[in-house]
Every structure is written in C-alpha cells, then in structure tokens.
Write an enzyme that holds these catalytic residues in place. Structure first.
Site, PDB file in Angstrom:
ATOM      1  N   ASN A   1      -2.844   9.521 -10.879  1.00 32.16           N
ATOM      2  CA  ASN A   1      -2.371   8.905 -11.741  1.00 32.16           C
ATOM      3  C   ASN A   1      -3.391   7.766 -11.197  1.00 32.16           C
ATOM      4  O   ASN A   1      -3.565   7.282 -10.369  1.00 32.16           O
ATOM      5  CB  ASN A   1      -1.171   9.474 -10.082  1.00 32.16           C
ATOM      6  CG  ASN A   1      -0.420   8.209 -10.289  1.00 32.16           C
ATOM      7  OD1 ASN A   1      -0.169   7.593 -11.571  1.00 32.16           O
ATOM      8  ND2 ASN A   1       1.097   7.778  -9.253  1.00 32.16           N
TER       9      ASN A   1
ATOM     10  N   LYS B   1      -1.306   5.014 -12.372  1.00 32.92           N
ATOM     11  CA  LYS B   1      -0.870   3.796 -12.085  1.00 32.92           C
ATOM     12  C   LYS B   1      -1.202   2.827 -13.226  1.00 32.92           C
ATOM     13  O   LYS B   1      -0.663   3.413 -14.514  1.00 32.92           O
ATOM     14  CB  LYS B   1      -0.526   2.940 -10.926  1.00 32.92           C
ATOM     15  CG  LYS B   1      -0.840   4.541  -9.987  1.00 32.92           C
ATOM     16  CD  LYS B   1      -0.744   4.363  -8.659  1.00 32.92           C
ATOM     17  CE  LYS B   1      -0.964   5.437  -7.728  1.00 32.92           C
ATOM     18  NZ  LYS B   1      -0.667   5.036  -5.899  1.00 32.92           N
TER      19      LYS B   1
ATOM     20  N   HIS C   1       7.711   9.122  -8.012  1.00 30.88           N
ATOM     21  CA  HIS C   1       6.767   9.013  -7.189  1.00 30.88           C
ATOM     22  C   HIS C   1       7.338   7.817  -6.137  1.00 30.88           C
ATOM     23  O   HIS C   1       8.374   7.394  -6.407  1.00 30.88           O
ATOM     24  CB  HIS C   1       5.367   8.602  -7.927  1.00 30.88           C
ATOM     25  CG  HIS C   1       4.044   8.023  -7.416  1.00 30.88           C
ATOM     26  ND1 HIS C   1       4.327   6.727  -6.582  1.00 30.88           N
ATOM     27  CD2 HIS C   1       3.126   8.684  -7.100  1.00 30.88           C
ATOM     28  CE1 HIS C   1       3.203   6.728  -5.603  1.00 30.88           C
ATOM     29  NE2 HIS C   1       2.374   7.430  -6.097  1.00 30.88           N
TER      30      HIS C   1
ATOM     31  N   GLU D   1       6.055   5.159  -5.395  1.00 30.54           N
ATOM     32  CA  GLU D   1       6.272   3.907  -5.738  1.00 30.54           C
ATOM     33  C   GLU D   1       7.600   3.582  -6.800  1.00 30.54           C
ATOM     34  O   GLU D   1       8.070   2.520  -6.730  1.00 30.54           O
ATOM     35  CB  GLU D   1       5.032   3.554  -6.740  1.00 30.54           C
ATOM     36  CG  GLU D   1       3.502   3.095  -5.724  1.00 30.54           C
ATOM     37  CD  GLU D   1       2.542   3.854  -6.286  1.00 30.54           C
ATOM     38  OE1 GLU D   1       2.247   3.968  -7.952  1.00 30.54           O
ATOM     39  OE2 GLU D   1       1.283   4.178  -5.618  1.00 30.54           O
TER      40      GLU D   1
ATOM     41  N   GLU E   1       3.373  14.065  -1.354  1.00 29.66           N
ATOM     42  CA  GLU E   1       2.650  12.220  -0.987  1.00 29.66           C
ATOM     43  C   GLU E   1       3.289  11.800   0.402  1.00 29.66           C
ATOM     44  O   GLU E   1       4.634  11.065   0.551  1.00 29.66           O
ATOM     45  CB  GLU E   1       2.680  11.969  -1.752  1.00 29.66           C
ATOM     46  CG  GLU E   1       1.835  12.686  -3.440  1.00 29.66           C
ATOM     47  CD  GLU E   1       1.593  11.645  -4.222  1.00 29.66           C
ATOM     48  OE1 GLU E   1       0.488  11.442  -3.949  1.00 29.66           O
ATOM     49  OE2 GLU E   1       2.757  11.313  -5.218  1.00 29.66           O
TER      50      GLU E   1
ATOM     51  N   GLY F   1      -2.208   5.439  -0.755  1.00 24.75           N
ATOM     52  CA  GLY F   1      -3.292   4.115  -1.377  1.00 24.75           C
ATOM     53  C   GLY F   1      -3.482   3.206   0.242  1.00 24.75           C
ATOM     54  O   GLY F   1      -3.667   2.365   0.080  1.00 24.75           O
TER      55      GLY F   1
ATOM     56  N   SER G   1      -4.453   9.405   0.135  1.00 29.81           N
ATOM     57  CA  SER G   1      -5.737   8.942   0.033  1.00 29.81           C
ATOM     58  C   SER G   1      -6.610  10.608   0.034  1.00 29.81           C
ATOM     59  O   SER G   1      -7.881   9.855   0.785  1.00 29.81           O
ATOM     60  CB  SER G   1      -5.273   8.254   0.961  1.00 29.81           C
ATOM     61  OG  SER G   1      -4.708   6.685   1.322  1.00 29.81           O
TER      62      SER G   1
HETATM   63  C1  PEP Z   1      -0.494   8.486  -5.590  1.00 30.32           C
HETATM   64  O1  PEP Z   1      -0.311   7.267  -6.799  1.00 30.32           O
HETATM   65  O2  PEP Z   1       0.018   9.697  -5.494  1.00 30.32           O
HETATM   66  C2  PEP Z   1      -1.766   8.598  -4.307  1.00 30.32           C
HETATM   67  C3  PEP Z   1      -2.020   9.427  -3.729  1.00 30.32           C
HETATM   68  O3  PEP Z   1      -2.316   7.457  -4.380  1.00 30.32           O
HETATM   69  P1  PEP Z   1      -3.669   7.289  -3.358  1.00 30.32           P
HETATM   70  O4  PEP Z   1      -4.307   8.799  -4.041  1.00 30.32           O
HETATM   71  O5  PEP Z   1      -3.909   6.288  -3.804  1.00 30.32           O
HETATM   72  O6  PEP Z   1      -3.571   7.427  -1.595  1.00 30.32           O
END
Ligand code: PEP
Length: 259
Positions: free
Chosen positions: A11, A13, A97, A99, A169, A175, A215
């Site tokens: 992803n 973003k 997601h 965000e 997630e 992040g 992460s």
């Molecule tokens: C994501 O954006 O779905 C994600 C898991 O980000 P990150 O790997 O940076 O934590």
C-alpha cells in the site's frame, strides 16, 4: 481443505511521483517473478494507476485501488468508481484502511457499501479491520474486530467470499514501528476466521486469506507469517523500498500452502 496462497500487498498510500512509481513497480515485478507461490498486489495512488498498470503488464503482480466510491458512475465530483478502477487495469480494491476509517471518518455502513461496489465491479476486495490503541487498552480488541467483520460483510453472499481477503491491521501498529507479537496477531486472526465461520461456514472460513498489517518489515515478517492463521501481509512503509518489500514477499513464500 483448501490451500491458501500467501499474499503480500504493497500500500503506497499518498507517496511516489510518476517516475518513481514506474521504477518501483518494475523492481517489484522483477522480484516477484522469483517467488511464484505468492500473490503480490500493489496499491499505488490512483493518479498513477495507469502508469503502474503499464509497467506491471505481463508480470505476475496484480494492481489494486486504495479506495473507490460506493457509488457507480455519475455526478460525484472528485470520486473514482470501482468500474473506473477495473477500466484502468485494477483487479483489486482496498476497503476500510484505518487511515480512511479513522483519518477520514469512514464508518462500517459506508465501508460495506464500498465493498459491495467493488465486488459488483468484478474486483477482489481486501477488507482492512483492526482496533485502535484505546480500544486495545480497554481490552476491546476482540469485540471491535468481530463487530467490524460482521458489519462490513453484511449481505455479502457466500459465493463472493472467494473474492475477499481480510487484512487485520491493529491501528496502533500502522506506521509506528510497533508490531503485534506473532502470538497476539495469531489469536486475533483465529478469531476473525472463527467469525467468518459463524457467519458462513467452516469451509469458507478455512479458505479465507487473512493478512496481517502494521509495521511488517524484513526482520519480523517470517515470524508473523509462520503463524497458522496469518497468510501474508499488507505492507505500508516497507513497500516503498523494493528490497525490503522483496524480502517480505520471500518470507511469505517460505510460509506457503497451509490449510
Ligand atoms: C498499511 O498502511 O496498511 C500499513 C500496514 O503500514 P505500515 O506497514 O507502514 O505499518
């Protein structure tokens, strides 16, 4: 019992520019060719989908949109329909997601409508779920993920489940450099699978891919993917670095073929 093909999504973003997007997609496609047992999907910014579609053409890497409108085409200024994503070569769509849930206030009813719009347009949907830090600290993780699965899958028929992947997630891990321990993540994945089983049946639940996101890096991917109910990962930050992303794809390849 069906085997579940491991899957890794990248992803991107709101990152990259046209030139880097093409170069990054090319490196991912070259790397993915050496790990044939893993489904790899890239989710670039919408404005670069066509650029990346061109680069990925002929490769094994699939293309997905990060979001789509719940509406079909029409007078919706600024929106992008699931049908438009299909038109530019997408086969996948991310829904829910964190965000978008927490940054943009998207609620389960809207996410359910987006999920239906994606399926109706012929896209495979990757539904993201997960608890916030506050919810985790209040010991509400199990309630939150079960409620999200129930609400977001409302009125999805059993025959559509083969077009659906769930990504667990935890919001506090996205992040931040913090990751759920493999054991904690496994416990939530098992609960999500059990929830799908109680909504549908055991066969559908055991066939459902459930990815972990938050992460994931080359250093922790193998331990996470070794868990019985973790079928790969949805990757944010590390998906912007072709070498790191490739190492994660390879870790998924080594955890192949569970049921
Ligand atoms: C994501 O954006 O779905 C994600 C898991 O980000 P990150 O790997 O940076 O934590």
């Amino acid at each position: 019992m069906p085997d579940r093909t491991p899957c890794v999504g990248g992803n991107w973003k709101m990152n990259t520019r046209a030139a880097d997007a093409g170069a990054l997609a090319k490196s991912v496609a070259d790397g993915a060719a050496s790990v044939p047992g893993v489904e790899v999907i890239l989710f670039p910014p919408a404005i670069y989908l066509q650029e990346v579609a061109g680069t990925l053409s002929g490769s094994s890497v699939a293309l997905g949109g990060q979001d789509a409108s719940e509406q079909s085409d029409g007078a919706w200024t600024g929106q992008i329909s699931a049908g438009m994503l299909r038109d530019v070569g997408c086969t996948h769509l991310l829904v829910g997601h964190s965000e978008r849930r927490h940054g943009l206030g998207e609620q389960d009813a809207l996410l359910n409508a987006k999920l239906h719009a994606g399926l109706e347009a012929g896209l495979d949907v990757m539904l993201c779920i997960g608890e916030t830090l506050q919810e985790r600290q209040a010991d509400r993780t199990a309630d939150v993920v079960v409620e999200q699965v129930q609400a977001d899958l409302a009125n999805v028929p059993m025959e559509a489940l083969s077009s659906l992947t769930i990504a667990y997630e935890p919001v506090w891990a996205i992040g931040t450099g913090l990751t759920a321990s493999p054991e904690d993540a496994q416990a939530v994945h098992a609960l999500v699978r059990q929830t799908v089983g109680s909504l549908y049946d055991g066969t559908s639940a055991s066939a459902m891919r459930i990815l972990y996101g938050g992460s994931v890096k080359p250093g922790n991917a193998a331990d996470l993917f070794a868990q019985a109910d973790i079928d790969g990962g949805l990757i944010g930050g590390a998906s912007l670095d072709a070498e790191q992303f490739q190492a994660i794809v390879e870790a998924a390849g080594q955890s192949c073929c569970r049921s």
